[in-house]
Scaffold this motif. Structure first.
Motif, PDB file in Angstrom:
ATOM      1  N   SER A 147       0.850  -1.189   0.000  1.00 57.24           N
ATOM      2  CA  SER A 147       0.000   0.000   0.000  1.00 57.24           C
ATOM      3  C   SER A 147       0.882   1.233   0.000  1.00 57.24           C
ATOM      4  O   SER A 147       1.995   1.211   0.536  1.00 57.24           O
ATOM      5  CB  SER A 147      -0.903   0.027   1.236  1.00 57.24           C
ATOM      6  OG  SER A 147      -1.762  -1.083   1.279  1.00 57.24           O
ATOM      7  N   MET A 150       0.108   7.240 -10.745  1.00 56.84           N
ATOM      8  CA  MET A 150       0.923   6.601  -9.713  1.00 56.84           C
ATOM      9  C   MET A 150       1.683   5.419 -10.298  1.00 56.84           C
ATOM     10  O   MET A 150       1.170   4.684 -11.148  1.00 56.84           O
ATOM     11  CB  MET A 150       0.039   6.113  -8.566  1.00 56.84           C
ATOM     12  CG  MET A 150      -0.749   7.215  -7.861  1.00 56.84           C
ATOM     13  SD  MET A 150       0.304   8.440  -7.079  1.00 56.84           S
ATOM     14  CE  MET A 150       1.127   7.455  -5.821  1.00 56.84           C
ATOM     15  N   GLY A 199      -7.591   5.589 -12.937  1.00 58.49           N
ATOM     16  CA  GLY A 199      -7.577   4.132 -12.916  1.00 58.49           C
ATOM     17  C   GLY A 199      -7.998   3.476 -14.213  1.00 58.49           C
ATOM     18  O   GLY A 199      -8.092   2.248 -14.275  1.00 58.49           O
ATOM     19  N   ARG A 224      -6.096   1.588  -7.294  1.00 60.47           N
ATOM     20  CA  ARG A 224      -6.082   2.811  -6.496  1.00 60.47           C
ATOM     21  C   ARG A 224      -7.468   3.088  -5.955  1.00 60.47           C
ATOM     22  O   ARG A 224      -8.479   2.705  -6.557  1.00 60.47           O
ATOM     23  CB  ARG A 224      -5.566   3.993  -7.303  1.00 60.47           C
ATOM     24  CG  ARG A 224      -6.461   4.443  -8.423  1.00 60.47           C
ATOM     25  CD  ARG A 224      -5.762   5.514  -9.299  1.00 60.47           C
ATOM     26  NE  ARG A 224      -5.518   6.736  -8.539  1.00 60.47           N
ATOM     27  CZ  ARG A 224      -4.590   7.634  -8.887  1.00 60.47           C
ATOM     28  NH1 ARG A 224      -3.822   7.435  -9.947  1.00 60.47           N
ATOM     29  NH2 ARG A 224      -4.436   8.732  -8.149  1.00 60.47           N
ATOM     30  N   ASN A 239      -9.121   6.544  -4.861  1.00 52.62           N
ATOM     31  CA  ASN A 239      -8.928   7.989  -4.762  1.00 52.62           C
ATOM     32  C   ASN A 239      -9.605   8.576  -3.527  1.00 52.62           C
ATOM     33  O   ASN A 239      -9.190   9.625  -3.034  1.00 52.62           O
ATOM     34  CB  ASN A 239      -9.424   8.683  -6.025  1.00 52.62           C
ATOM     35  CG  ASN A 239      -8.462   8.515  -7.193  1.00 52.62           C
ATOM     36  OD1 ASN A 239      -7.361   7.994  -7.039  1.00 52.62           O
ATOM     37  ND2 ASN A 239      -8.878   8.937  -8.368  1.00 52.62           N
ATOM     38  N   THR A 244      -4.899   6.335  -1.760  1.00 49.04           N
ATOM     39  CA  THR A 244      -4.029   5.176  -1.615  1.00 49.04           C
ATOM     40  C   THR A 244      -3.945   4.402  -2.930  1.00 49.04           C
ATOM     41  O   THR A 244      -4.953   4.240  -3.634  1.00 49.04           O
ATOM     42  CB  THR A 244      -4.541   4.245  -0.498  1.00 49.04           C
ATOM     43  OG1 THR A 244      -4.607   4.981   0.721  1.00 49.04           O
ATOM     44  CG2 THR A 244      -3.611   3.062  -0.303  1.00 49.04           C
ATOM     45  N   VAL A 245      -2.748   3.942  -3.225  1.00 47.62           N
ATOM     46  CA  VAL A 245      -2.524   3.043  -4.359  1.00 47.62           C
ATOM     47  C   VAL A 245      -1.982   1.729  -3.814  1.00 47.62           C
ATOM     48  O   VAL A 245      -1.252   1.711  -2.814  1.00 47.62           O
ATOM     49  CB  VAL A 245      -1.569   3.674  -5.401  1.00 47.62           C
ATOM     50  CG1 VAL A 245      -0.195   3.944  -4.823  1.00 47.62           C
ATOM     51  CG2 VAL A 245      -1.479   2.813  -6.647  1.00 47.62           C
ATOM     52  N   TYR A 246      -2.379   0.647  -4.465  1.00 46.45           N
ATOM     53  CA  TYR A 246      -2.025  -0.695  -4.000  1.00 46.45           C
ATOM     54  C   TYR A 246      -1.269  -1.448  -5.086  1.00 46.45           C
ATOM     55  O   TYR A 246      -1.429  -1.185  -6.274  1.00 46.45           O
ATOM     56  CB  TYR A 246      -3.280  -1.482  -3.643  1.00 46.45           C
ATOM     57  CG  TYR A 246      -4.187  -0.796  -2.650  1.00 46.45           C
ATOM     58  CD1 TYR A 246      -5.281  -0.034  -3.078  1.00 46.45           C
ATOM     59  CD2 TYR A 246      -3.962  -0.895  -1.282  1.00 46.45           C
ATOM     60  CE1 TYR A 246      -6.117   0.603  -2.172  1.00 46.45           C
ATOM     61  CE2 TYR A 246      -4.791  -0.266  -0.369  1.00 46.45           C
ATOM     62  CZ  TYR A 246      -5.867   0.481  -0.828  1.00 46.45           C
ATOM     63  OH  TYR A 246      -6.692   1.114   0.083  1.00 46.45           O
ATOM     64  N   CYS A 266       6.758   3.657  -4.274  1.00 46.75           N
ATOM     65  CA  CYS A 266       5.673   4.274  -5.037  1.00 46.75           C
ATOM     66  C   CYS A 266       6.085   5.690  -5.408  1.00 46.75           C
ATOM     67  O   CYS A 266       6.921   6.314  -4.727  1.00 46.75           O
ATOM     68  CB  CYS A 266       4.348   4.238  -4.299  1.00 46.75           C
ATOM     69  SG  CYS A 266       4.199   5.363  -2.911  1.00 46.75           S
TER      70      CYS A 266
END
Length: 126
Positions: A21, A34, A55, A72, A74, A78-80, A96
Protein backbone atom coordinates in the motif's frame (compact mmCIF):
# COMPACT_ATOMS: atom_id res chain seq x y z
CA UNK A 1 4.29 18.80 2.36
CA UNK A 2 3.84 15.82 0.09
CA UNK A 3 4.29 12.41 1.65
CA UNK A 4 4.08 8.96 0.11
CA UNK A 5 4.28 6.18 2.68
CA UNK A 6 4.61 2.57 1.57
CA UNK A 7 3.74 -0.41 3.70
CA UNK A 8 3.16 -4.14 3.34
CA UNK A 9 6.60 -5.39 2.43
CA UNK A 10 8.23 -8.35 4.11
CA UNK A 11 9.74 -11.80 3.73
CA UNK A 12 7.74 -14.38 1.81
CA UNK A 13 8.44 -17.76 0.28
CA UNK A 14 8.56 -18.31 -3.45
CA UNK A 15 5.02 -18.61 -4.78
CA UNK A 16 3.59 -16.47 -2.01
CA UNK A 17 1.75 -13.17 -2.08
CA UNK A 18 2.01 -9.71 -0.60
CA UNK A 19 -0.06 -6.56 -0.86
CA UNK A 20 1.75 -3.25 -0.85
CA UNK A 21 0.00 0.00 0.00
CA UNK A 22 1.07 3.58 -0.58
CA UNK A 23 -0.76 6.29 1.33
CA UNK A 24 -0.44 9.78 -0.11
CA UNK A 25 -0.90 13.11 1.64
CA UNK A 26 -0.27 16.75 0.84
CA UNK A 27 -1.32 16.50 -2.80
CA UNK A 28 -4.47 16.31 -4.89
CA UNK A 29 -4.19 12.56 -5.27
CA UNK A 30 -6.81 12.22 -8.00
CA UNK A 31 -4.71 14.45 -10.28
CA UNK A 32 -1.71 12.15 -10.13
CA UNK A 33 -0.70 9.09 -12.06
CA UNK A 34 0.92 6.60 -9.71
CA UNK A 35 3.69 4.13 -10.27
CA UNK A 36 5.31 1.28 -8.39
CA UNK A 37 9.03 0.94 -9.01
CA UNK A 38 11.55 -1.49 -7.65
CA UNK A 39 15.29 -1.49 -7.27
CA UNK A 40 17.43 -4.51 -6.51
CA UNK A 41 21.05 -4.20 -5.33
CA UNK A 42 23.31 -3.26 -8.21
CA UNK A 43 20.41 -2.71 -10.60
CA UNK A 44 18.62 0.33 -11.95
CA UNK A 45 15.27 1.40 -10.62
CA UNK A 46 12.52 0.02 -12.87
CA UNK A 47 8.82 0.65 -13.26
CA UNK A 48 6.87 -2.52 -12.58
CA UNK A 49 3.32 -1.13 -12.61
CA UNK A 50 1.56 2.17 -13.14
CA UNK A 51 -1.96 3.53 -13.14
CA UNK A 52 -3.50 6.70 -14.52
CA UNK A 53 -5.18 9.30 -12.35
CA UNK A 54 -8.64 7.77 -12.78
CA UNK A 55 -7.58 4.13 -12.92
CA UNK A 56 -8.72 3.72 -16.50
CA UNK A 57 -5.32 2.67 -17.80
CA UNK A 58 -2.58 0.55 -16.30
CA UNK A 59 0.92 -0.53 -17.25
CA UNK A 60 2.87 -3.63 -16.25
CA UNK A 61 6.41 -4.60 -17.04
CA UNK A 62 6.87 -7.86 -18.88
CA UNK A 63 8.47 -9.46 -15.85
CA UNK A 64 5.40 -8.98 -13.63
CA UNK A 65 2.47 -8.99 -16.03
CA UNK A 66 -0.10 -11.57 -15.00
CA UNK A 67 1.30 -11.78 -11.45
CA UNK A 68 1.03 -8.22 -10.08
CA UNK A 69 -2.04 -6.00 -10.01
CA UNK A 70 -2.08 -2.26 -9.40
CA UNK A 71 -5.18 -0.46 -8.16
CA UNK A 72 -6.08 2.81 -6.50
CA UNK A 73 -8.73 4.25 -4.22
CA UNK A 74 -8.93 7.99 -4.76
CA UNK A 75 -11.29 8.38 -1.80
CA UNK A 76 -8.55 6.97 0.45
CA UNK A 77 -5.60 8.61 -1.34
CA UNK A 78 -4.03 5.18 -1.61
CA UNK A 79 -2.52 3.04 -4.36
CA UNK A 80 -2.02 -0.69 -4.00
CA UNK A 81 0.13 -3.35 -5.58
CA UNK A 82 -0.95 -6.96 -5.22
CA UNK A 83 2.01 -9.28 -5.71
CA UNK A 84 1.15 -12.91 -6.47
CA UNK A 85 3.25 -15.91 -7.49
CA UNK A 86 6.33 -14.20 -6.14
CA UNK A 87 9.76 -15.30 -7.32
CA UNK A 88 13.20 -14.77 -5.78
CA UNK A 89 14.00 -12.33 -8.61
CA UNK A 90 11.19 -10.07 -7.33
CA UNK A 91 13.35 -9.31 -4.30
CA UNK A 92 13.93 -5.55 -4.19
CA UNK A 93 13.00 -2.33 -2.49
CA UNK A 94 9.64 -1.24 -3.83
CA UNK A 95 8.85 2.46 -4.17
CA UNK A 96 5.67 4.27 -5.04
CA UNK A 97 5.85 7.49 -6.99
CA UNK A 98 3.46 10.21 -8.14
CA UNK A 99 3.36 12.16 -11.39
CA UNK A 100 0.99 15.11 -11.74
CA UNK A 101 -0.77 14.06 -14.92
CA UNK A 102 -4.35 13.59 -16.04
CA UNK A 103 -3.41 12.03 -19.36
CA UNK A 104 -4.73 8.61 -20.26
CA UNK A 105 -1.23 7.23 -20.48
CA UNK A 106 0.94 5.86 -17.69
CA UNK A 107 4.32 7.61 -17.53
CA UNK A 108 7.10 5.05 -17.69
CA UNK A 109 10.26 7.11 -17.22
CA UNK A 110 11.73 7.41 -13.73
CA UNK A 111 12.28 11.13 -14.17
CA UNK A 112 8.63 11.72 -15.06
CA UNK A 113 7.64 11.26 -11.44
CA UNK A 114 7.56 14.20 -9.07
CA UNK A 115 7.35 12.57 -5.66
CA UNK A 116 8.69 9.35 -4.17
CA UNK A 117 8.14 7.28 -1.08
CA UNK A 118 10.89 5.91 1.12
CA UNK A 119 10.47 2.35 -0.11
CA UNK A 120 9.51 -0.98 1.41
CA UNK A 121 11.64 -4.14 1.24
CA UNK A 122 10.25 -7.25 -0.41
CA UNK A 123 12.32 -10.40 0.01
CA UNK A 124 11.32 -13.66 -1.65
CA UNK A 125 13.09 -16.79 -0.45
CA UNK A 126 13.51 -19.82 -2.67
Amino acid sequence: QVQLVESGGGLVQSGGSLRLSCAASGLSFSRYAMGWFRQAPGKERELVAGITWNGDATYYSVSVKGRFTISRDNAKNTVYLQLNSLKPEDTAVYYCAADESVRQLVPVRVNAYDYWGQGTQVTVSS
